[in-house]
Write an enzyme that holds these catalytic residues in place. Structure first.
Site, PDB file in Angstrom:
ATOM      1  N   GLU A 157     -11.161  59.480 -22.628  1.00 36.23           N
ATOM      2  CA  GLU A 157     -11.880  60.196 -21.616  1.00 36.23           C
ATOM      3  C   GLU A 157     -12.155  61.566 -21.834  1.00 36.23           C
ATOM      4  O   GLU A 157     -11.141  62.338 -22.227  1.00 36.23           O
ATOM      5  CB  GLU A 157     -11.464  59.774 -20.315  1.00 36.23           C
ATOM      6  CG  GLU A 157     -11.252  58.305 -19.843  1.00 36.23           C
ATOM      7  CD  GLU A 157     -10.732  58.322 -18.357  1.00 36.23           C
ATOM      8  OE1 GLU A 157     -10.239  59.243 -17.724  1.00 36.23           O
ATOM      9  OE2 GLU A 157     -10.532  57.058 -18.052  1.00 36.23           O
ATOM     10  N   GLU A 200     -19.744  55.928 -16.827  1.00 35.77           N
ATOM     11  CA  GLU A 200     -19.250  55.301 -15.543  1.00 35.77           C
ATOM     12  C   GLU A 200     -19.903  56.149 -14.363  1.00 35.77           C
ATOM     13  O   GLU A 200     -19.743  57.223 -14.353  1.00 35.77           O
ATOM     14  CB  GLU A 200     -17.429  55.147 -15.581  1.00 35.77           C
ATOM     15  CG  GLU A 200     -17.046  54.493 -14.337  1.00 35.77           C
ATOM     16  CD  GLU A 200     -15.654  54.170 -14.287  1.00 35.77           C
ATOM     17  OE1 GLU A 200     -15.168  54.072 -15.337  1.00 35.77           O
ATOM     18  OE2 GLU A 200     -15.312  53.943 -13.370  1.00 35.77           O
ATOM     19  N   ASP A 236      -7.087  51.286 -24.216  1.00 34.35           N
ATOM     20  CA  ASP A 236      -7.459  52.810 -23.642  1.00 34.35           C
ATOM     21  C   ASP A 236      -6.051  53.541 -24.061  1.00 34.35           C
ATOM     22  O   ASP A 236      -4.897  53.094 -24.300  1.00 34.35           O
ATOM     23  CB  ASP A 236      -7.006  52.636 -22.334  1.00 34.35           C
ATOM     24  CG  ASP A 236      -8.438  52.934 -21.432  1.00 34.35           C
ATOM     25  OD1 ASP A 236      -9.330  53.587 -22.028  1.00 34.35           O
ATOM     26  OD2 ASP A 236      -8.644  52.620 -20.015  1.00 34.35           O
TER      27      ASP A 236
HETATM   28  O1  KIV Z   1      -9.637  51.198 -17.574  1.00 35.63           O
HETATM   29  C1  KIV Z   1     -10.725  50.526 -17.430  1.00 35.63           C
HETATM   30  O2  KIV Z   1     -10.583  49.258 -17.012  1.00 35.63           O
HETATM   31  C2  KIV Z   1     -11.953  51.293 -17.630  1.00 35.63           C
HETATM   32  C3  KIV Z   1     -13.183  50.398 -17.380  1.00 35.63           C
HETATM   33  C4  KIV Z   1     -13.458  50.663 -16.038  1.00 35.63           C
HETATM   34  C5  KIV Z   1     -14.358  50.766 -18.181  1.00 35.63           C
HETATM   35  O3  KIV Z   1     -12.104  52.208 -18.158  1.00 35.63           O
END
Ligand code: KIV
Length: 274
Positions: free
Chosen positions: A125, A192, A95
Site C-alpha cells: 500500500e 480502493e 499482502d
Molecule cells: O486486504 C484485502 O483483502 C484487500 C482487498 C480489500 C483489496 O486489500
C-alpha cells in the site's frame, strides 16, 4: 469465448500468469477474490476466479481485530501457504502487512518470505514513496501489485475508512501516484474506495491493469472480500454485494459474482461512490 478457458468441470484450465492479466486488459475484465484458506481457494479455482488475494483484511474478517494493523508476517505466511495448497491455477497475491516494507531492505526480505510461502505476487500500500521499492522488487523478479486510494493500513492517518479523492487535491495526488507507480515496474494497480469518475480516470491514466474495489465500474478488474460475497460481514460496505442471498450456495455465489463482473453488471450504481 472467455480469454481464460474452463476445464470440463468449469474450473480454470490453465495457470493464470501476469502475462494473462496484461493480455486481458481491454478485452475482458478479470475477477479477484480476497480469501484466506484452502477450501475457499479450491472453490475459487473451480469457479474460474482468475486471481486470489490473501489480503491483510484477514485481521478483521478472520482474526477478530478492528483494523489490519496487528496482522503479522507469520499470520500472512500461514494463510498464503493454506491458499497455495488449495489452488494451483489462479494467480496468488499475498499482502505485505503493516510496517513490513517501510524500507526497501525490509520489503525485499518480507516479499521473499511471502513468495516462498506460495504467492506469485506481493501487494503493498502506498503512493510515490513506494516507487523505488517496487523497482527493487520487480528488478529482482518479484511481481508487485500497488494499492492506492483507501489504504486500510493508513486508517489512523485517514481518520477512518473514508472514500478518498473527493477533493481535487487528493484526486490529483492519486492520478500522479498512478502514473509513477505504473511506470515503476508494478504489474497491477489496485484502487480502493474512490468516486467512480476518479476510478475511470485512474484506469485511463494507468499503463498497467487496474483492479477496483469501490472504484466504480470502469476498472479493468474487480475484487471483493469473500466474507462480503457470502454475507458474513455484519455491516457490509456500500461497494460490496451478498451474492449468496440470491444464489443459495457458495459455488453459485462465486460464479454469479464472476459472471456479473464479466458482464459489467457488478458493480451497479448503488455500489459506487459519486
Ligand atoms: O486486504 C484485502 O483483502 C484487500 C482487498 C480489500 C483489496 O486489500
Amino acid at each position: 469465448m472467455p480469454y481464460v478457458q474452463a476445464d470440463n468441470s468449469g474450473g480454470l484450465e490453465k495457470k493464470v500468469t501476469v502475462q494473462t492479466l496484461h493480455a486481458m486488459r481491454g478485452r475482458e475484465k478479470f475477477v479477484m477474490v480476497s480469501l484466506y484458506d484452502a477450501p475457499m481457494a479450491a472453490m475459487a479455482q473451480k469457479c474460474s476466479v482468475e486471481v486470489v488475494l490473501i489480503g491483510d483484511s484477514l485481521g478483521m474478517t478472520v482474526l477478530g481485530y478492528d483494523s489490519v494493523i496487528p496482522v503479522t508476517m507469520e499470520q500472512m505466511i500461514y494463510h498464503v501457504e493454506a491458499v497455495a495448497r488449495g489452488n494451483n491455477k489462479s494467480l496468488i497475491i499475498g499482502d505485505l502487512p503493516f510496517m513490513t516494507y517501510a524500507t526497501p531492505e525490509q520489503a525485499l526480505t518480507n516479499a521473499t518470505r511471502i513468495m516462498q510461502a506460495g504467492a506469485h505476487m506481493v501487494k503493498l500500500e502506498g503512493g510515490v514513496w513506494l516507487a523505488d521499492t517496487i523497482r527493487i522488487l520487480t528488478d529482482r523478479g518479484i511481481p508487485v501489485c500497488a494499492h492506492i486510494g483507501l489504504t486500510p493500513q493508513s486508517v489512523h492517518k485517514f481518520g477512518g475508512f473514508r472514500v478518498q479523492g473527493r477533493d481535487q487535491a487528493r484526486a490529483d495526488t492519486l492520478l500522479n501516484d498512478t502514473e509513477l507507480l505504473s511506470d515503476s515496474g508494478a504489474d497491477l494497480l489496485l484502487v480502493e474506495c474512490v468516486p467512480a469518475e476518479l476510478g475511470k480516470a485512474i484506469t485511463a491514466a494507468s499503463r498497467i491493469p487496474v483492479v477496483g474495489i469501490g472504484a466504480g465500474a470502469d476498472t479493468d478488474a474487480q475484487v471483493l472480500v469473500i466474507n462480503d460475497i457470502l454475507g458474513l460481514t455484519p455491516q457490509p460496505p456500500k461497494f460490496s454485494k451478498n451474492f449468496l442471498e440470491q444464489t443459495g450456495n457458495i459455488p453459485a455465489a462465486l460464479k454469479q459474482y464472476r459472471d456479473d463482473v464479466k458482464a459489467g453488471a457488478f458493480p451497479a450504481v448503488e455500489h459506487q461512490f459519486q
